[in-house]
Scaffold this active site. Structure first.
Site, short mmCIF file in Angstrom:
data_model
loop_
_atom_site.label_atom_id
_atom_site.label_comp_id
_atom_site.label_asym_id
_atom_site.label_seq_id
_atom_site.Cartn_x
_atom_site.Cartn_y
_atom_site.Cartn_z
N LYS A 20 -24.67 19.59 15.58
CA LYS A 20 -25.82 19.77 16.48
C LYS A 20 -26.85 20.64 15.75
CE LYS A 20 -26.40 23.38 18.37
NZ LYS A 20 -26.36 24.73 18.90
N ASP A 147 -23.22 24.64 25.09
CA ASP A 147 -23.71 23.50 24.31
C ASP A 147 -22.89 22.22 24.50
OD1 ASP A 147 -25.84 24.68 23.11
OD2 ASP A 147 -24.72 25.34 21.34
#
Ligand code: C5P
Length: 300
Positions: A20, A147
């Site tokens: 990410k 996240d």
């Protein structure tokens, strides 16, 4: 030719847990529970960990790959926690042989653990034959880390709040990224703690972000207007981040050199694959101990 029946029946398969990257990250406030309010465009790179799933009577987790020895206590690991949380939520027996191939540096701001967790949820839903209930899965993902829901999407997202408000972005042109991680642990809670002290209640004004750029050039021009608000706090925790940002910025044809998440991973954006590869070669020679990798955007 041998055809694996296990593969075809969904009894054995491998999923990528992509890295990410926060193309920018603004901190716009703080909630009463101490969590910070963020605004960020999150993308996923075609570099990542891998998780393989095989039918098995009990839950068995193994970790291999370059960074396997950096993974701490297995019971704290997000793959294990995600499997347990899913089993509990669906009252399903926790089963399956899961092998995590740890290719990404740990605790490095690329959401490796979060992406592993999201990938575990995705894989076990398939392995266990659970119903496809998006909302329920996203809620469960949020309990595993801020996240993790974004990591379930695996496509570019606009993220707000403490990470729980997400909106899929229109598809982006492929990006030529160079990911750079100096070998320094940069714990997220420590970075936010230093940030809070430095910010002393002053935050970025919320922005209205409309993802209407088409070309890579337009994207780069736009991203230059934004920043990662955690940069100074992360440098305070790990001064090598300053060196990494300067080294990336000094590579030819680098348009943006920026920190991702709370670090220590930094990235550069280039307009061509050749420029990105040239930067990788230069950085690897200059800093042989850093993890340096060229990447495009992840595609399923
Ligand atoms: O949820 P996650 O494990 O990613 O967060 C680690 C720590 O980082 C939290 O305990 C909190 O101290 C800090 N954090 C924050 N605001 C966020 C995300 C994380 O303050 N939006």
């Amino acid at each position: 030719m041998t055809i694996s029946l296990a593969n075809m029946s969904g009894g054995h398969f491998t999923l990528t847990a992509p890295a990410k990257i926060n193309l920018f990250l603004h901190v716009t406030g703080r909630r009463d529970d101490g969590y910070h309010l963020l605004q960020s465009v999150v993308v996923f790179a075609d570099a990542g960990d891998k998780v393989s799933f095989t039918r098995h009577d009990s839950l068995f987790i193994d970790i291999e790959g370059y960074f396997a020895s950096h993974v701490g206590d297995l019971r704290e690991n997000l793959v294990y926690r995600a499997a347990q949380a899913l089993a509990q939520e669906y009252k399903h027996e926790a089963t399956g042989k899961l092998v995590l191939e740890k290719n990404l540096p740990v605790a490095s701001g690329m959401g490796g653990g979060s992406s592993d967790a999201a990938t575990t949820l995705k894989g076990l839903v398939k392995l266990w034959g659970l119903p496809d209930e998006r909302d329920r899965l996203y809620k469960l993902a949020a309990t595993l880390g801020a996240d993790v829901p974004a990591c379930l999407v695996r496509r570019p997202v606009w993220m707000e709040g403490a990470g729980e408000k997400m909106m899929r972005m229109p598809d982006m042109p492929d990006m030529h990224l160079v990911l750079v991680t100096p070998p320094v642990a940069t714990p997220t809670p420590e970075v936010f703690k230093r940030f809070a002290k430095r910010a002393a209640g002053r935050y970025s004004a919320p922005i209205q972000f409309i993802g209407r750029r088409k070309t890579m050039h337009e994207w780069i021009a736009d991203l230059k207007l934004y920043r990662n608000d955690l940069t100074d706090a992360a440098i305070e925790v790990s001064p090598d981040i300053r060196t990494a940002l300067a080294a990336i910025a000094a590579t030819p044809n680098c348009h943006i050199a920026r920190l991702s998440g709370s670090g220590a991973t930094c990235f550069g954006i280039y307009e061509s694959a050749a420029a990105a590869q040239a930067a990788v070669n230069k950085l690897r020679i200059e800093h042989p101990r850093w993890w340096v990798k060229a990447a495009g955007l992840f595609k399923e």
